[in-house]
Every structure is written in structure tokens, then in C-alpha cells.
Scaffold this motif. Structure first.
Motif, short mmCIF file in Angstrom:
data_model
loop_
_atom_site.label_atom_id
_atom_site.label_comp_id
_atom_site.label_asym_id
_atom_site.label_seq_id
_atom_site.Cartn_x
_atom_site.Cartn_y
_atom_site.Cartn_z
N PHE A 90 83.44 23.11 -23.87
CA PHE A 90 83.96 22.47 -22.67
C PHE A 90 85.23 21.72 -23.06
CE2 PHE A 90 79.48 23.02 -22.05
CZ PHE A 90 79.35 23.38 -20.71
N THR A 91 86.36 22.06 -22.44
CA THR A 91 87.65 21.51 -22.82
C THR A 91 88.18 20.58 -21.74
OG1 THR A 91 88.12 23.51 -24.08
CG2 THR A 91 89.99 22.10 -23.55
N SER A 92 88.62 19.41 -22.14
CA SER A 92 89.22 18.46 -21.21
C SER A 92 90.62 18.92 -20.84
CB SER A 92 89.28 17.08 -21.86
OG SER A 92 90.04 16.23 -21.04
N THR A 93 90.97 18.79 -19.56
CA THR A 93 92.31 19.15 -19.10
C THR A 93 93.27 17.96 -19.16
OG1 THR A 93 91.70 18.67 -16.81
CG2 THR A 93 91.41 20.94 -17.57
N GLY A 94 92.78 16.82 -19.61
CA GLY A 94 93.60 15.61 -19.70
C GLY A 94 92.72 14.45 -20.15
N PRO A 95 93.24 13.22 -20.05
CA PRO A 95 92.42 12.06 -20.42
C PRO A 95 91.16 11.99 -19.56
CG PRO A 95 94.71 11.43 -20.05
CD PRO A 95 94.57 12.85 -19.59
N LEU A 96 90.05 11.55 -20.15
CA LEU A 96 88.78 11.42 -19.43
C LEU A 96 88.36 9.96 -19.38
CD1 LEU A 96 86.54 14.30 -20.87
CD2 LEU A 96 87.68 14.23 -18.66
N THR A 97 87.76 9.58 -18.23
CA THR A 97 87.20 8.24 -18.08
C THR A 97 85.74 8.37 -17.70
OG1 THR A 97 89.33 7.33 -17.38
CG2 THR A 97 87.35 6.05 -16.84
N VAL A 98 84.86 7.83 -18.55
CA VAL A 98 83.42 7.78 -18.29
C VAL A 98 83.05 6.30 -18.23
CG1 VAL A 98 81.13 8.45 -19.10
CG2 VAL A 98 83.09 9.95 -19.55
N ASN A 99 82.76 5.81 -17.05
CA ASN A 99 82.51 4.37 -16.88
C ASN A 99 81.17 3.91 -17.44
OD1 ASN A 99 84.96 3.77 -15.69
ND2 ASN A 99 84.24 4.29 -13.65
N GLU A 100 80.25 4.83 -17.63
CA GLU A 100 78.94 4.46 -18.18
C GLU A 100 78.69 5.26 -19.45
OE1 GLU A 100 75.92 4.25 -15.07
OE2 GLU A 100 77.42 3.46 -13.67
N THR A 101 77.83 6.28 -19.42
CA THR A 101 77.39 6.96 -20.64
C THR A 101 77.86 8.39 -20.72
OG1 THR A 101 75.45 5.53 -20.83
CG2 THR A 101 75.32 7.66 -21.93
N LEU A 102 78.32 8.79 -21.92
CA LEU A 102 78.61 10.18 -22.24
C LEU A 102 77.45 10.70 -23.05
CD1 LEU A 102 80.48 12.68 -22.46
CD2 LEU A 102 81.32 11.68 -24.60
N THR A 103 76.84 11.81 -22.59
CA THR A 103 75.71 12.42 -23.31
C THR A 103 76.06 13.86 -23.66
OG1 THR A 103 74.17 11.04 -22.04
CG2 THR A 103 73.24 12.94 -23.22
N LEU A 104 75.95 14.19 -24.94
CA LEU A 104 76.20 15.55 -25.43
C LEU A 104 74.85 16.15 -25.82
CD1 LEU A 104 79.25 14.65 -27.69
CD2 LEU A 104 79.32 15.60 -25.39
N ASN A 105 74.30 17.01 -24.96
CA ASN A 105 72.99 17.63 -25.23
C ASN A 105 73.12 18.97 -25.92
OD1 ASN A 105 71.34 15.58 -24.21
ND2 ASN A 105 71.68 16.29 -22.12
N SER A 106 73.99 19.85 -25.42
CA SER A 106 74.20 21.17 -26.02
C SER A 106 75.56 21.67 -25.56
CB SER A 106 73.09 22.13 -25.62
OG SER A 106 72.99 22.23 -24.21
#
Length: 188
Positions: A90-106
Motif C-alpha cells: 500500500f503506497t501513500s500518494t502524499g503526506p498522511l495524517t492519522v489522528n489516533e492509531t495506525l495498525t499494520l496487520n498484514s
């Protein structure tokens, strides 16, 4: 409840209530007003005409099982979950803002090309997903205590602690391959 689209949909206003899930299942959503208080699941191939307003506790989950889907950088996420196939990047197209939690499961979240900033307000939880940093910057911005960082063994390139009053606990070891900047907050 759990609702799955079986075709593309056009609607004026939609609200996903807390405890409910809307799975786009690869179909587009043309919408004028969109509020998410529950969970929105998408593969990232869908065309969504308006970013949802994320209410505290809401989650957006990317679920593509293969390929190189994009993460929408124009959206602001409350909770972002990467839950794709083992070889999916999964590729970001620019800066990302996650106001709470980022979870990487698979699957793997890539911030590598070009390098972007990923701001995370609360927790970074790697439960078995991958992360490709490239020369990106990860910035932790929460302003209260009780947050965790679980890297899953994937390094960060630049790391910034920018949350005045924020307090993060390392759940596992963390590697920073370039620069770590402690501006505000505490890291334990």
C-alpha cells in the motif's frame, strides 16, 4: 451491522454509525456528505468522491489482497488499518495524517517513494504487517499519556516526537536509521 456494496452507489448523505461497517468491496461511492463513526473498509481501488469526516474512534481499513494499491493522502484518518494480502504494498500518494492509531496487520505500508511525512496522534501498532520507510519522516503528535509504539522490527528513517504532553512506551525495540528529534513529549 455490516453492509457490503454489490455495485457502485450514488447518495447525497451517508453516516456509518459507531459499531457498524460499510465495505465498499471494490465499488465506487459518489457522495456529497460523508461521516464515519464506525468502520469503512476499502481496497483502495474504489472511487470515493468525498473523504469521510472521521469521528473519534472511527476506522478506515484498506484490504486489497494483491497489487500496489494507493492510500489516499488527501484524507485525514482517525484510525488507519492496513490489512491486505501478504505481498500487497500500500503506497501513500502524499503526506498522511492519522489522528489516533495506525495498525499494520498484514501487507506493507510504503512511505518510500517519494518520501512523505506520516503523522500519528496516538499508537503505532505493527501486528505482523510491513513498513517501508525510504527517507520518510514519522511524527508522533499526541498530547496525552498512554500511547504505544510497536515497530514489529521495521525501522524508521526520521522520527520526530512532537506531542506536547504525549507519552509513548516502546513495546519492542525500535530502530531509527537517520535522525531522531525529541521536540515535545516523552518516549519510554
Amino acid at each position: 451491522g455490516y453492509w457490503t456494496l454489490i455495485d457502485s452507489m450514488t447518495v447525497s448523505t451517508a453516516t456509518i454509525r459507531a459499531g457498524n461497517t460499510l465495505d465498499l468491496a471494490g465499488f465506487g461511492l459518489a457522495i456529497t456528505s460523508f461521516t464515519n463513526a464506525g468502520m469503512l473498509r476499502l481496497q483502495s481501488l474504489e472511487r470515493v468522491t468525498r473523504a469521510p469526516l472521521g469521528i473519534a474512534g472511527s476506522t478506515i481499513t484498506f484490504t486489497a489482497s494483491s497489487g500496489s494499491p494507493l492510500i489516499f493522502s488527501t484524507w485525514t484518518y482517525r484510525n488507519l488499518e492496513i490489512n491486505g494480502g501478504a505481498s500487497t504494498v500500500f503506497t501513500s500518494t502524499g503526506p498522511l495524517t492519522v489522528n489516533e492509531t495506525l495498525t499494520l496487520n498484514s501487507g506493507t505500508l510504503s512511505m518510500a517513494l517519494p518520501a512523505h511525512t506520516l503523522s500519528v496522534g496516538n499508537n503505532w501498532i505493527n501486528n505482523g504487517g510491513g513498513f517501508t520507510t525510504g527517507t520518510s519522516t514519522i511524527s508522533f503528535t499526541g498530547t496525552t499519556t498512554g500511547f504505544s509504539i510497536k515497530s514489529g522490527g521495521f525501522p524508521f528513517f526520521n522520527l520526530q516526537m512532537n506531542g506536547s504532553g504525549g507519552y509513548w512506551t516502546l513495546v519492542d525495540s525500535m530502530t531509527v536509521t537517520s535522525t531522531m528529534t525529541l521536540t515535545a513529549g516523552m518516549l519510554d
